[in-house]
Motif scaffolding. Structure first.
Motif, PDB file in Angstrom:
ATOM      1  N   GLY A   1      56.152  38.088  50.468  1.00  0.00           N
ATOM      2  CA  GLY A   1      55.459  38.313  49.201  1.00  0.00           C
ATOM      3  C   GLY A   1      55.910  37.332  48.139  1.00  0.00           C
ATOM      4  O   GLY A   1      57.091  37.251  47.820  1.00  0.00           O
TER       5      GLY A   1
ATOM      6  N   VAL B   1      55.880  37.765  41.382  1.00  0.00           N
ATOM      7  CA  VAL B   1      56.970  37.309  40.521  1.00  0.00           C
ATOM      8  C   VAL B   1      58.329  37.756  41.069  1.00  0.00           C
ATOM      9  O   VAL B   1      59.332  37.047  40.922  1.00  0.00           O
TER      10      VAL B   1
ATOM     11  N   ARG C   1      50.658  36.000  51.981  1.00  0.00           N
ATOM     12  CA  ARG C   1      49.452  36.029  52.822  1.00  0.00           C
ATOM     13  C   ARG C   1      48.249  35.414  52.117  1.00  0.00           C
ATOM     14  O   ARG C   1      47.303  34.986  52.746  1.00  0.00           O
TER      15      ARG C   1
ATOM     16  N   SER D   1      48.941  36.160  43.709  1.00  0.00           N
ATOM     17  CA  SER D   1      47.597  36.738  43.848  1.00  0.00           C
ATOM     18  C   SER D   1      47.607  38.270  43.865  1.00  0.00           C
ATOM     19  O   SER D   1      46.545  38.890  43.833  1.00  0.00           O
TER      20      SER D   1
ATOM     21  N   GLY E   1      48.972  41.586  35.292  1.00  0.00           N
ATOM     22  CA  GLY E   1      49.775  42.323  34.320  1.00  0.00           C
ATOM     23  C   GLY E   1      49.560  41.886  32.884  1.00  0.00           C
ATOM     24  O   GLY E   1      48.980  40.832  32.602  1.00  0.00           O
TER      25      GLY E   1
ATOM     26  N   GLY F   1      52.145  41.504  30.765  1.00  0.00           N
ATOM     27  CA  GLY F   1      53.251  40.616  30.380  1.00  0.00           C
ATOM     28  C   GLY F   1      54.208  41.196  29.352  1.00  0.00           C
ATOM     29  O   GLY F   1      55.033  40.475  28.800  1.00  0.00           O
TER      30      GLY F   1
ATOM     31  N   TYR G   1      58.045  45.047  20.197  1.00  0.00           N
ATOM     32  CA  TYR G   1      57.166  46.086  20.737  1.00  0.00           C
ATOM     33  C   TYR G   1      57.141  47.174  19.689  1.00  0.00           C
ATOM     34  O   TYR G   1      58.193  47.666  19.275  1.00  0.00           O
TER      35      TYR G   1
ATOM     36  N   VAL H   1      49.963  33.008  54.877  1.00  0.00           N
ATOM     37  CA  VAL H   1      50.651  33.521  56.077  1.00  0.00           C
ATOM     38  C   VAL H   1      50.910  35.011  55.868  1.00  0.00           C
ATOM     39  O   VAL H   1      51.727  35.412  55.031  1.00  0.00           O
ATOM     40  N   SER H   2      50.207  35.818  56.628  1.00  0.00           N
ATOM     41  CA  SER H   2      50.352  37.265  56.500  1.00  0.00           C
ATOM     42  C   SER H   2      51.418  37.763  57.464  1.00  0.00           C
ATOM     43  O   SER H   2      51.357  37.470  58.665  1.00  0.00           O
TER      44      SER H   2
ATOM     45  N   LEU I   1      53.514  47.536  55.545  1.00  0.00           N
ATOM     46  CA  LEU I   1      54.327  46.579  56.294  1.00  0.00           C
ATOM     47  C   LEU I   1      55.567  47.260  56.890  1.00  0.00           C
ATOM     48  O   LEU I   1      55.902  47.058  58.063  1.00  0.00           O
TER      49      LEU I   1
ATOM     50  N   SER J   1      43.479  48.630  34.337  1.00  0.00           N
ATOM     51  CA  SER J   1      42.615  47.523  33.899  1.00  0.00           C
ATOM     52  C   SER J   1      43.100  46.905  32.596  1.00  0.00           C
ATOM     53  O   SER J   1      43.814  47.543  31.824  1.00  0.00           O
TER      54      SER J   1
ATOM     55  N   GLY K   1      54.519  49.591  37.157  1.00  0.00           N
ATOM     56  CA  GLY K   1      53.994  49.111  35.872  1.00  0.00           C
ATOM     57  C   GLY K   1      54.961  48.321  35.026  1.00  0.00           C
ATOM     58  O   GLY K   1      54.619  47.938  33.908  1.00  0.00           O
TER      59      GLY K   1
ATOM     60  N   GLY L   1      57.271  45.712  36.557  1.00  0.00           N
ATOM     61  CA  GLY L   1      58.004  44.807  37.452  1.00  0.00           C
ATOM     62  C   GLY L   1      58.144  43.389  36.947  1.00  0.00           C
ATOM     63  O   GLY L   1      59.070  42.680  37.342  1.00  0.00           O
TER      64      GLY L   1
END
Ligand SMILES: Cc1cc2nc3c(=O)[nH]c(=O)nc-3n(C[C@H](O)[C@H](O)[C@H](O)COP(=O)(O)OP(=O)(O)OC[C@H]3O[C@@H](n4cnc5c(N)ncnc54)[C@H](O)[C@@H]3O)c2cc1C
Length: 400
Positions: free
Chosen positions: A14, A17, A39, A44, A50, A52, A92, A175-176, A213, A229, A353, A355
């Motif tokens: 994977g 980030v 993959r 992607s 996100g 950010g 924030y 590559v998966s 996996l 969204s 939410g 990461g």
């Protein structure tokens, strides 16, 4: 046929980030033989979707400590990686409509004080000064940390990946990984359609796809996808340097992205309720992957909410919108560290939410687990997979 190496010291599955940051920290520690398998394309997965946001303002101590570690890194990102990052320390701002909301915002203040995080409770006048012309007459108060802010997940990922490549790591796109290879109680590599790669260490950083996996090696992981969204407005340059603003009760939030504004919102259920997070885990993991379209009911909801909050958002034009999956766990916290009973196998996934903001801390800590036997900079035993089997529930936080 891709030129896939047949072996590597460490395989990372994977290139979101988290995987890219882990590759960076491995190479920074002198590990050269690192292979990252993605993959699709770098970034992607959820990282592409996100908002950010980067904040200290959590309610669980470990989260605040992870934020402190991560934000120290974000501030020096360019020196550490040699790459640009669009990180803005503009704060924030949580705003609450009700006295109960304000009381909830006040609750972790003693924790922030103990950990020396500069957070303050604010009244309407101070809130209005932070975001000029924003509607405040419906607010009961707010909470602000000037050391919070926001960045760009894909720009950060590119910086991590570039620096890791200069350090010797190899990234292979398209590559998966179809299965983890396991002999008894140790991992021996990964299986791909282009052949097997043997490795003595495998880090699974596959976001909300981690459960399927790991099932290939008979390891049960409670991570599932939950669609959320984002919408982006046309240019509103007058708001280009405001803090990230988040309504505590509704979960509606917005931040500038260059001259545009990006809006995140709760989901709307079929009966019109606002839903910030899933009602509960699915009966089997990874559960359902809802189609990644943007539900049509969200745009008018955002336009109405935004117009209520700030006059600059009257007649708001949404120019772009997208959906992506939060990678949920049953306690809204990630699973980071070794997999008990399978030597050489490590996890860093399920960030529910948040990461992106914690990626540098997560990567540094999981790399310590991999190279030193345990994380030294912070005690992350509460993030271990084992907590779900034991029923231990070390966290109180909920999804924003
Ligand atoms: C709407 C929304 C708003 C958000 N806002 C914020 C925010 O403000 N702040 C914040 O910190 N976080 C936020 N997040 C969460 C954050 O984006 C994620 O937690 C983070 O990007 C997770 O990164 P990751 O590397 O773990 O996962 P991902 O980015 O999903 O990366 C996993 C990668 O693994 C690859 N992969 C999966 N299976 C395989 C396989 N079998 N073989 C090879 N490759 C595989 C995937 O293709 C993917 O590229 C938000 C998320 C969403 C959806």
């Amino acid at each position: 046929m891709t030129d896939l190496p047949r072996s590597a010291s460490t395989v990372i599955v994977g290139a979101g980030v988290v995987g890219a940051a882990a590759a960076f920290f491995l190479t920074e520690r002198g590990e050269r033989d690192v292979l990252v398998l993605e993959r699709d394309r770098l970034g992607s997965g959820t990282t592409s979707g996100g908002l950010g946001g980067i904040r200290h303002q959590f309610v669980d101590e470990l989260d605040v400590r992870m934020s402190q570690l991560a934000i120290a890194f974000w501030r020096t990102f360019e020196e550490r990686t040699g790459a640009r990052h669009d990180f803005h320390e503009r704060g924030y701002l949580f705003i609450a409509n009700t006295t109960e909301g304000v009381a909830q915002l006040r609750r972790p203040m003693a924790l922030y004080e103990r950990l020396h995080v500069p957070v303050e409770m604010l009244g309407r006048v101070e809130i209005a000064e932070l975001v000029p012309r924003m509607r405040v007459d419906d607010l009961a108060g707010g909470r602000f940390c000037a050391r919070d802010g926001y960045g760009d997940p894909l720009v950060a990922l590119a910086g991590f990946a570039g620096a890791a490549q200069l350090g010797g790591a190899r990234f292979k796109e398209g590559v998966s990984v179809e299965a983890l290879l396991r002999e008894g109680d140790r991992v021996t590599g990964v299986h791909t359609p282009s052949g097997d790669v043997s490795a003595s260490r495998v880090l699974v950083a596959a976001g909300c796809w981690t459960a399927s996996l790991c099932a290939s090696a008979a390891i049960a992981i409670p991570i599932w996808p939950y669609r959320r969204s984002i919408m982006e407005s046309g240019p509103l340059p007058q708001l280009a340097s405001i803090p990230l603003v988040i309504e505590w009760e509704s979960g509606f939030h917005f931040r500038p992205k260059d001259t545009a504004q990006r809006f995140a919102m709760p989901n709307l259920t079929a009966d019109g309720r606002e839903e910030k997070g899933p009602a509960g885990p699915p009966s089997a993991f990874p559960g359902e992957f809802a189609p990644l379209d943007v539900p049509p009911a969200l745009e008018p909801w955002v336009q109405a909410r935004a117009a209520w909050r700030h006059p600059a958002f009257a007649d708001l034009r949404i120019v772009r919108s997208w959906s992506c999956y939060y990678e949920m766990t049953p306690d809204d916290h990630p699973i980071v560290g070794r997999v008990p009973g399978v030597s050489g196998l490590f996890l860093a996934a399920g960030f529910s939410g948040h990461g992106f903001m914690h990626a540098p801390a997560t990567a540094e800590l999981v790399v310590e687990e991999m190279l030193d036997g345990r994380a030294r900079t912070l005690d992350i035993s509460d993030l271990s997979l084992e907590r779900f089997a034991s029923g231990r529930r070390p966290f109180t936080a909920a999804v924003l």
